[in-house]
Design an enzyme around this catalytic site. Structure first.
Site, PDB file in Angstrom:
ATOM      1  N   TRP A   1      20.183  84.143  48.421  1.00 28.05           N
ATOM      2  CA  TRP A   1      19.313  83.387  49.336  1.00 28.05           C
ATOM      3  C   TRP A   1      19.621  83.829  50.764  1.00 28.05           C
ATOM      4  CZ3 TRP A   1      20.767  78.375  51.955  1.00 28.05           C
ATOM      5  CH2 TRP A   1      19.670  77.797  52.600  1.00 28.05           C
TER       6      TRP A   1
ATOM      7  N   ASP B   1      25.831  76.715  44.385  1.00 27.54           N
ATOM      8  CA  ASP B   1      24.648  76.209  45.081  1.00 27.54           C
ATOM      9  C   ASP B   1      23.615  75.903  44.012  1.00 27.54           C
ATOM     10  OD1 ASP B   1      22.521  75.635  46.705  1.00 27.54           O
ATOM     11  OD2 ASP B   1      22.602  77.486  47.871  1.00 27.54           O
TER      12      ASP B   1
ATOM     13  N   ALA C   1      20.208  74.218  43.577  1.00 23.64           N
ATOM     14  CA  ALA C   1      19.074  73.690  44.334  1.00 23.64           C
ATOM     15  C   ALA C   1      17.840  73.445  43.476  1.00 23.64           C
ATOM     16  CB  ALA C   1      18.712  74.659  45.471  1.00 23.64           C
TER      17      ALA C   1
ATOM     18  N   LYS D   1      13.881  70.014  45.985  1.00 24.80           N
ATOM     19  CA  LYS D   1      12.907  70.548  45.044  1.00 24.80           C
ATOM     20  C   LYS D   1      12.657  69.600  43.887  1.00 24.80           C
ATOM     21  CE  LYS D   1      14.302  74.222  47.466  1.00 24.80           C
ATOM     22  NZ  LYS D   1      15.398  74.184  48.468  1.00 24.80           N
TER      23      LYS D   1
END
Length: 396
Positions: free
Chosen positions: A130, A211, A213, A246
């Protein structure tokens, strides 16, 4: 030039923000935005999820103060997120946590914590990763290394190369991992790869920073959490940055959480340090989105409705992936786009050159990031054939 700000260097323009501006200025009615990384439904809208909307209505009726909550964030939110992400892998004796300003804030706080504990640590990130991971690492002053991850020919991960590179990590180094739905590639390790990775990191004494997400966007809520849970049970120290943007659709509410797994004798010190970091950075974390999330997760009816809508979103993206792959197979007579159906989450990297990406935009009104990352949620039943025709016409 006088003044203290004259020496500031200009900052480069964010390519996704620039792409958004180009898209808005494009007058073509059939233009397609596959660049911006937000979920969209078939109408091109990022919806307020039903359960979140119901929770917000309940909160409006019942909330009688906007006073500060707790420096670490509300315990109910942190507990609910620990249950969602870690499930049976959570151990309260090892777990410290704080609410953060979104998932990005959780990543930043995790790396700030590392600078306090081990300022000479190297942070290892996947190639690619990312785009914000690298600038945040550099901003907090930590060293940076990359490990091989994505094979450009097969459009899958190169597990052998990943493990070979990570065999060089030092004790106390941080290895940044995507818990599921890798951004930008959409390619994810197999369960056996995760097991080998967890064993390697535990043996090396490295600290995983996960991470996560997109839990619920890949193979389902439980399956998407499996790798994080495995690593939490295998490694002594683990950092987990979780986002609610999200899977709850609360992008603008900035709800996230940083969880730290640590030996029990260090847990209280970690909790105090995390709380102090919150105080230094923004005092009290945002509460509105976090409170909505905890309401949804702790109310059986709301949770059931949320999970049902999330599953519809997940399967809808899978269907779009399969449809695009099938249409490209028909148009090109080749299976080279079959990876689209195998990837998971919102993104895949198409494999186009920057020149081909520009041709897609200029000639066909198809917008994606320059490295050919495409947002699958930007596809609809109405435009998937159009996108496939454009990709085939550009000889990608």
């Amino acid at each position: 030039m006088s003044g203290i700000f004259g020496a500031l260097p200009p900052q480069g323009e964010d390519q996704i923000i620039r792409l958004m501006g180009q898209f808005r200025a494009d007058p073509r009615p059939d233009k397609v935005d596959l660049g911006v990384g937000v979920y969209r439904n078939a109408q091109g809208v990022t919806p307020v999820m039903r359960a979140v909307q119901t929770a917000e209505q309940q909160l409006l009726q019942s909330q009688n103060t906007k006073a500060y909550t707790a420096l670490a964030g509300e315990q109910a939110f942190r507990d609910a997120m620990a249950d969602l992400v870690l499930g049976p892998a959570q151990d309260p004796a090892r777990l410290a946590s704080v609410a953060t300003v979104g998932g990005t804030g959780a990543v930043f706080m995790a790396l700030r914590l590392v600078t306090m504990a081990r300022p000479d640590a190297q942070v290892w990130v996947s190639d690619p990763t990312w785009p914000n991971h690298i600038p945040i690492t550099q901003h907090v002053g930590l060293g940076l290394k990359t490990y091989r991850y994505f094979d450009a020919e097969s459009r899958a991960i190169d597990a052998a190369a990943m493990l070979a590179d990570l065999s060089q990590v030092r004790p106390g180094d941080v290895v940044l991992l995507h818990g599921c739905c890798h951004n930008p590639t959409g390619a994810n390790p197999q369960p056996s790869d995760w097991q080998a990775l967890a064993t390697l990191l535990a043996t090396k004494g490295a600290v995983p920073l996960i991470d996560i997400a997109y839990q619920g966007f890949g193979d389902g809520l439980e399956a998407d959490a499996a790798a994080t849970r495995l690593i939490a049970q295998t490694c002594e120290e683990v950092l987990i940055a979780a986002s609610c943007s999200k899977n709850f659709g609360v992008y603008r509410e900035r709800a996230g959480v940083l969880m730290v797994m640590t030996p029990p004798q260090l847990r209280d010190t970690l909790q105090g340090t995390l709380t102090a970091l919150n105080r230094l950075n923004y005092s009290f974390p945002p509460d509105h989105g976090a409170r909505l999330v905890s309401m949804v997760l702790t109310d059986p009816a709301l949770r059931a409705d949320w999970q049902a809508e999330l599953e519809d979103m997940r399967t809808g993206m899978l269907h779009l992936r399969e449809t695009l792959a099938r249409e490209l197979r028909r148009l090109t007579g080749s299976d080279r786009f079959g990876f689209l159906a195998q990837h998971r989450g919102m993104f895949s990297r198409l494999g186009a050159t920057p020149e081909q990406v520009e041709k897609l935009r200029a000639d066909h009104g198809i917008y994606m990031v320059g490295d050919s990352r495409m947002n699958i949620a930007g596809l609809t039943k109405a435009n998937v054939s159009q996108v496939a025709q454009a990709i085939a016409a550009c000889n990608i």
